[in-house]
Design an enzyme around this catalytic site. Sequence first.
Site, PDB file in Angstrom:
ATOM      1  N   THR A 104       2.989  -6.541   5.163  1.00  0.00           N
ATOM      2  CA  THR A 104       4.163  -5.748   5.661  1.00  0.00           C
ATOM      3  C   THR A 104       4.373  -6.333   7.260  1.00  0.00           C
ATOM      4  O   THR A 104       3.366  -6.837   7.822  1.00  0.00           O
ATOM      5  CB  THR A 104       3.490  -4.276   6.124  1.00  0.00           C
ATOM      6  OG1 THR A 104       3.270  -3.567   4.801  1.00  0.00           O
ATOM      7  CG2 THR A 104       4.513  -3.628   7.039  1.00  0.00           C
TER       8      THR A 104
ATOM      9  N   GLU B 197      -4.069   2.859  -1.278  1.00  0.00           N
ATOM     10  CA  GLU B 197      -5.462   2.619  -1.760  1.00  0.00           C
ATOM     11  C   GLU B 197      -5.927   3.807  -2.477  1.00  0.00           C
ATOM     12  O   GLU B 197      -5.733   5.028  -2.148  1.00  0.00           O
ATOM     13  CB  GLU B 197      -6.277   2.322  -0.518  1.00  0.00           C
ATOM     14  CG  GLU B 197      -6.077   0.959  -0.008  1.00  0.00           C
ATOM     15  CD  GLU B 197      -6.723   0.612   1.349  1.00  0.00           C
ATOM     16  OE1 GLU B 197      -7.876   1.043   1.352  1.00  0.00           O
ATOM     17  OE2 GLU B 197      -6.146  -0.452   1.943  1.00  0.00           O
TER      18      GLU B 197
ATOM     19  N   LYS C 208      10.101  -0.661   4.430  1.00  0.00           N
ATOM     20  CA  LYS C 208       8.621  -0.404   4.481  1.00  0.00           C
ATOM     21  C   LYS C 208       8.141   0.247   5.886  1.00  0.00           C
ATOM     22  O   LYS C 208       7.555   1.427   5.740  1.00  0.00           O
ATOM     23  CB  LYS C 208       7.990  -1.730   4.545  1.00  0.00           C
ATOM     24  CG  LYS C 208       6.432  -2.040   4.475  1.00  0.00           C
ATOM     25  CD  LYS C 208       5.742  -1.046   3.410  1.00  0.00           C
ATOM     26  CE  LYS C 208       4.378  -0.510   3.813  1.00  0.00           C
ATOM     27  NZ  LYS C 208       3.869   0.191   2.722  1.00  0.00           N
TER      28      LYS C 208
ATOM     29  N   ASN D  16       6.702   4.373   5.927  1.00  0.00           N
ATOM     30  CA  ASN D  16       5.403   4.733   6.767  1.00  0.00           C
ATOM     31  C   ASN D  16       5.419   5.692   7.742  1.00  0.00           C
ATOM     32  O   ASN D  16       4.763   6.441   8.154  1.00  0.00           O
ATOM     33  CB  ASN D  16       4.583   3.372   7.061  1.00  0.00           C
ATOM     34  CG  ASN D  16       3.983   3.064   6.002  1.00  0.00           C
ATOM     35  OD1 ASN D  16       3.861   3.475   4.685  1.00  0.00           O
ATOM     36  ND2 ASN D  16       3.011   2.039   5.851  1.00  0.00           N
TER      37      ASN D  16
ATOM     38  N   PHE E  40       2.310  15.021   2.080  1.00  0.00           N
ATOM     39  CA  PHE E  40       1.850  14.510   3.518  1.00  0.00           C
ATOM     40  C   PHE E  40       2.213  15.813   4.163  1.00  0.00           C
ATOM     41  O   PHE E  40       2.494  15.760   5.296  1.00  0.00           O
ATOM     42  CB  PHE E  40       2.882  13.474   3.914  1.00  0.00           C
ATOM     43  CG  PHE E  40       2.264  12.282   3.139  1.00  0.00           C
ATOM     44  CD1 PHE E  40       1.566  11.471   3.948  1.00  0.00           C
ATOM     45  CD2 PHE E  40       2.435  12.024   1.904  1.00  0.00           C
ATOM     46  CE1 PHE E  40       1.045  10.452   3.506  1.00  0.00           C
ATOM     47  CE2 PHE E  40       2.085  10.854   1.412  1.00  0.00           C
ATOM     48  CZ  PHE E  40       1.251   9.982   2.056  1.00  0.00           C
TER      49      PHE E  40
ATOM     50  N   GLY F  99      -5.315   7.642   9.353  1.00  0.00           N
ATOM     51  CA  GLY F  99      -6.159   6.386   9.722  1.00  0.00           C
ATOM     52  C   GLY F  99      -5.769   5.152   8.766  1.00  0.00           C
ATOM     53  O   GLY F  99      -4.637   5.487   8.135  1.00  0.00           O
TER      54      GLY F  99
ATOM     55  N   CYS G  86      -2.854   0.899   7.169  1.00  0.00           N
ATOM     56  CA  CYS G  86      -1.426   0.825   7.294  1.00  0.00           C
ATOM     57  C   CYS G  86      -0.750   1.526   8.119  1.00  0.00           C
ATOM     58  O   CYS G  86      -0.100   1.230   9.254  1.00  0.00           O
ATOM     59  CB  CYS G  86      -1.033   1.186   5.870  1.00  0.00           C
ATOM     60  SG  CYS G  86      -1.431  -0.343   4.639  1.00  0.00           S
TER      61      CYS G  86
ATOM     62  N   LYS H 259     -10.103   7.190   3.758  1.00  0.00           N
ATOM     63  CA  LYS H 259      -9.585   8.199   2.817  1.00  0.00           C
ATOM     64  C   LYS H 259     -10.439   8.258   1.502  1.00  0.00           C
ATOM     65  O   LYS H 259     -11.129   7.168   1.384  1.00  0.00           O
ATOM     66  CB  LYS H 259      -8.242   8.280   2.433  1.00  0.00           C
ATOM     67  CG  LYS H 259      -7.624   6.994   1.812  1.00  0.00           C
ATOM     68  CD  LYS H 259      -6.128   6.899   1.529  1.00  0.00           C
ATOM     69  CE  LYS H 259      -5.890   6.640   0.197  1.00  0.00           C
ATOM     70  NZ  LYS H 259      -4.328   6.428  -0.256  1.00  0.00           N
TER      71      LYS H 259
ATOM     72  N   ARG I 105     -11.094   0.611   7.886  1.00  0.00           N
ATOM     73  CA  ARG I 105     -10.117   0.270   8.798  1.00  0.00           C
ATOM     74  C   ARG I 105      -9.311   1.532   9.509  1.00  0.00           C
ATOM     75  O   ARG I 105      -8.616   2.397   8.752  1.00  0.00           O
ATOM     76  CB  ARG I 105      -9.057  -0.717   8.463  1.00  0.00           C
ATOM     77  CG  ARG I 105      -9.535  -2.233   7.998  1.00  0.00           C
ATOM     78  CD  ARG I 105      -8.479  -2.919   7.537  1.00  0.00           C
ATOM     79  NE  ARG I 105      -8.222  -2.782   6.376  1.00  0.00           N
ATOM     80  CZ  ARG I 105      -7.451  -3.806   5.418  1.00  0.00           C
ATOM     81  NH1 ARG I 105      -6.910  -4.703   5.949  1.00  0.00           N
ATOM     82  NH2 ARG I 105      -7.187  -3.334   4.119  1.00  0.00           N
TER      83      ARG I 105
HETATM   84  N1  LIG Z   1      -3.885  -1.780   1.859  1.00  0.00           N
HETATM   85  C1  LIG Z   1      -2.889  -1.145   1.626  1.00  0.00           C
HETATM   86  O1  LIG Z   1      -2.889  -0.222   1.332  1.00  0.00           O
HETATM   87  C2  LIG Z   1      -1.473  -1.717   1.772  1.00  0.00           C
HETATM   88  C3  LIG Z   1      -0.575  -1.074   1.307  1.00  0.00           C
HETATM   89  C4  LIG Z   1       0.771  -1.602   1.490  1.00  0.00           C
HETATM   90  C5  LIG Z   1       0.866  -2.821   2.159  1.00  0.00           C
HETATM   91  N2  LIG Z   1      -0.298  -3.429   2.887  1.00  0.00           N
HETATM   92  C6  LIG Z   1       0.015  -4.650   3.527  1.00  0.00           C
HETATM   93  O2  LIG Z   1      -0.299  -5.730   2.680  1.00  0.00           O
HETATM   94  C7  LIG Z   1      -0.824  -6.687   3.423  1.00  0.00           C
HETATM   95  C8  LIG Z   1      -2.314  -6.987   3.069  1.00  0.00           C
HETATM   96  O3  LIG Z   1      -3.100  -5.686   3.203  1.00  0.00           O
HETATM   97  P1  LIG Z   1      -4.406  -5.661   2.463  1.00  0.00           P
HETATM   98  O4  LIG Z   1      -5.045  -4.453   2.717  1.00  0.00           O
HETATM   99  O5  LIG Z   1      -4.489  -6.233   1.303  1.00  0.00           O
HETATM  100  O6  LIG Z   1      -5.117  -6.822   3.525  1.00  0.00           O
HETATM  101  P2  LIG Z   1      -6.549  -7.553   3.399  1.00  0.00           P
HETATM  102  O7  LIG Z   1      -7.288  -7.670   4.829  1.00  0.00           O
HETATM  103  O8  LIG Z   1      -7.515  -6.405   2.352  1.00  0.00           O
HETATM  104  O9  LIG Z   1      -6.409  -8.986   2.412  1.00  0.00           O
HETATM  105  C9  LIG Z   1      -5.904  -9.882   3.296  1.00  0.00           C
HETATM  106  C10 LIG Z   1      -6.436 -11.092   2.635  1.00  0.00           C
HETATM  107  O10 LIG Z   1      -5.522 -12.271   3.099  1.00  0.00           O
HETATM  108  C11 LIG Z   1      -6.489 -13.428   3.246  1.00  0.00           C
HETATM  109  N3  LIG Z   1      -5.884 -14.436   3.939  1.00  0.00           N
HETATM  110  C12 LIG Z   1      -5.631 -14.607   5.306  1.00  0.00           C
HETATM  111  N4  LIG Z   1      -4.986 -15.690   5.562  1.00  0.00           N
HETATM  112  C13 LIG Z   1      -4.700 -16.263   4.242  1.00  0.00           C
HETATM  113  C14 LIG Z   1      -4.125 -17.459   3.931  1.00  0.00           C
HETATM  114  N5  LIG Z   1      -3.395 -18.417   4.779  1.00  0.00           N
HETATM  115  N6  LIG Z   1      -4.122 -17.594   2.397  1.00  0.00           N
HETATM  116  C15 LIG Z   1      -4.489 -16.951   1.577  1.00  0.00           C
HETATM  117  N7  LIG Z   1      -5.068 -15.752   1.923  1.00  0.00           N
HETATM  118  C16 LIG Z   1      -5.185 -15.518   3.298  1.00  0.00           C
HETATM  119  C17 LIG Z   1      -7.734 -12.704   3.981  1.00  0.00           C
HETATM  120  O11 LIG Z   1      -8.920 -13.516   3.963  1.00  0.00           O
HETATM  121  C18 LIG Z   1      -7.897 -11.656   3.193  1.00  0.00           C
HETATM  122  O12 LIG Z   1      -8.595 -11.493   2.087  1.00  0.00           O
HETATM  123  C19 LIG Z   1      -0.858  -6.182   5.054  1.00  0.00           C
HETATM  124  O13 LIG Z   1       0.309  -6.571   5.464  1.00  0.00           O
HETATM  125  C20 LIG Z   1      -0.644  -4.696   4.603  1.00  0.00           C
HETATM  126  O14 LIG Z   1      -0.157  -4.026   6.021  1.00  0.00           O
HETATM  127  C21 LIG Z   1      -1.536  -2.943   2.706  1.00  0.00           C
END
Ligand SMILES: NC(=O)c1ccc[n+]([C@@H]2O[C@H](COP(=O)([O-])OP(=O)(O)OC[C@H]3O[C@@H](n4cnc5c(N)ncnc54)[C@H](O)[C@@H]3O)[C@@H](O)[C@H]2O)c1
Length: 431
Positions: free
Chosen positions: A121, A153, A202, A206, A247, A255, A258, A318, A325
């Site tokens: 995002t 998640e 996006k 949210n 929702f 929390g 995201c 949740k 986080r």
């Molecule tokens: N978790 C969710 O529910 C969710 C839902 C929709 C969107 N998003 C978005 O997706 C993105 C990722 O979220 P997430 O929850 O998976 O994050 P996360 O923190 O669980 O995972 C991110 C991973 O990227 C790795 N990383 C950092 N720099 C890197 C690089 N240069 N090359 C390869 N890997 C690298 C980190 O070590 C980490 O393991 C965020 O922007 C988040 O906002 C998350």
Amino acid sequence: MTREPLGVLGAGWVGLVTAACFADLGYDVVVRDVLPERIEALQAGEVPIYEPGLADLIERSRDRLAFTLEPEEVFSRARIVFVCVGTPPMYSGDADLSAVWSVLDELPMRTDGVTLVMKSTVPVGTGEKVRTELAARGLSGVGYVSNPEFLAEGTAIRNFQQPDRVVIGSFAEEHGDAVAALYVHLNAPIVRTDVASAEMIKYASNAFLATKISFINEIANVCEETGADVSVVSEGMGLDPRIGPSFLRAGLGFGGSCFPKDIAALKQLAGNSGYHFQLLTAVIEVNELQKRRVVGKLVKHLGPLRGKTITLLGLAFKPHTSDMRQASSLVLASRLLSEGAHVRGWDPVAIEEARPLLKGVDLFDDMLEALEGADAAVIVTEWDEVRNFPFDEAGRVMKTAVLVDGRNVLDPDEARRAWYVYEAIGRPGVS
Ligand SMILES: NC(=O)c1ccc[n+]([C@@H]2O[C@H](COP(=O)([O-])OP(=O)(O)OC[C@H]3O[C@@H](n4cnc5c(N)ncnc54)[C@H](O)[C@@H]3O)[C@@H](O)[C@H]2O)c1
């Protein structure tokens, strides 16, 4: 049909779910992360995060998944590379894009023919900045597509396999086509658009969901003053298809990794462009205050909290995730500690993740042990174990049977029959 291998950068929730689900569809996927311990665990067959169904899916597709620390391994094999790196909030509230920029730093010089697909995002305008930067580095042959991720998640696998929609924003039609082709078997509506609009879809989604939560929480607070029951109010509202039921559950507020960061980033994005997004400012403030109202409910029944033992039921942000986080438990625990209470926490999966974040809180993975001798319990996360709250056993071990249901998941009549002092959010209190 032979399918070209795919690349995934980032082995977190989004990266691993994306990789496992595409592998399950028959693609070879190379996943790269920067954390050696994460990659080593994955290579050894361990899944470093808790997401229902993910470990099984990874196991099932093990021969199509490769995990590496080396970016070259991804770019030498895959022409479509999903960027799933974290974009956490900075102190200012803006999204920290350093991991996104590090991806550009790691692109090999001869990367023509590769398309970067942004699932992380990112603020509106990021795609344009990436395109400019690629051109400045002599990498204009690298394509860019915005394909924001909407998974939640706890239900991430289902969200990937049965998406409500797939949003694809591209600068060049053919890059968007190539990404759209990957999703064709999922039978979901595909929204094709420009990159900036995809990025905004996006954030706006949210922000809207967060607004719904803060709205119903404010209604709940007015219900408390006026004797109405917010759970019935939500039901009555949600039957209107223009409103919808999701929702609209009042509680402690949102929390997670995201909502808080994305709405803060959208607010800052608006502010940086000279626009004051008043509604979002209120949404954030309502959400902050909502968690703190629990303290007042406890004081109402226990008096000053100094020396009292309060058990938080559920610590993850949740249910069905180990993600801590921006979890409500973090705010609540520190508020209670600062009131002088002894704070305990129970969670079925997130104890290890919670340990470094909840200093001064006694942690348990057995609910009854956590409740032993407690003056009150607060439901923070609606795990199934909490939905099936063991009224009798808990009543026997707690010092006083005071229960604050921060997620409105229990039946007030059942609580009353079991002689609990029961407080919920926006529902008539029962003792
Ligand atoms: N978790 C969710 O529910 C969710 C839902 C929709 C969107 N998003 C978005 O997706 C993105 C990722 O979220 P997430 O929850 O998976 O994050 P996360 O923190 O669980 O995972 C991110 C991973 O990227 C790795 N990383 C950092 N720099 C890197 C690089 N240069 N090359 C390869 N890997 C690298 C980190 O070590 C980490 O393991 C965020 O922007 C988040 O906002 C998350």
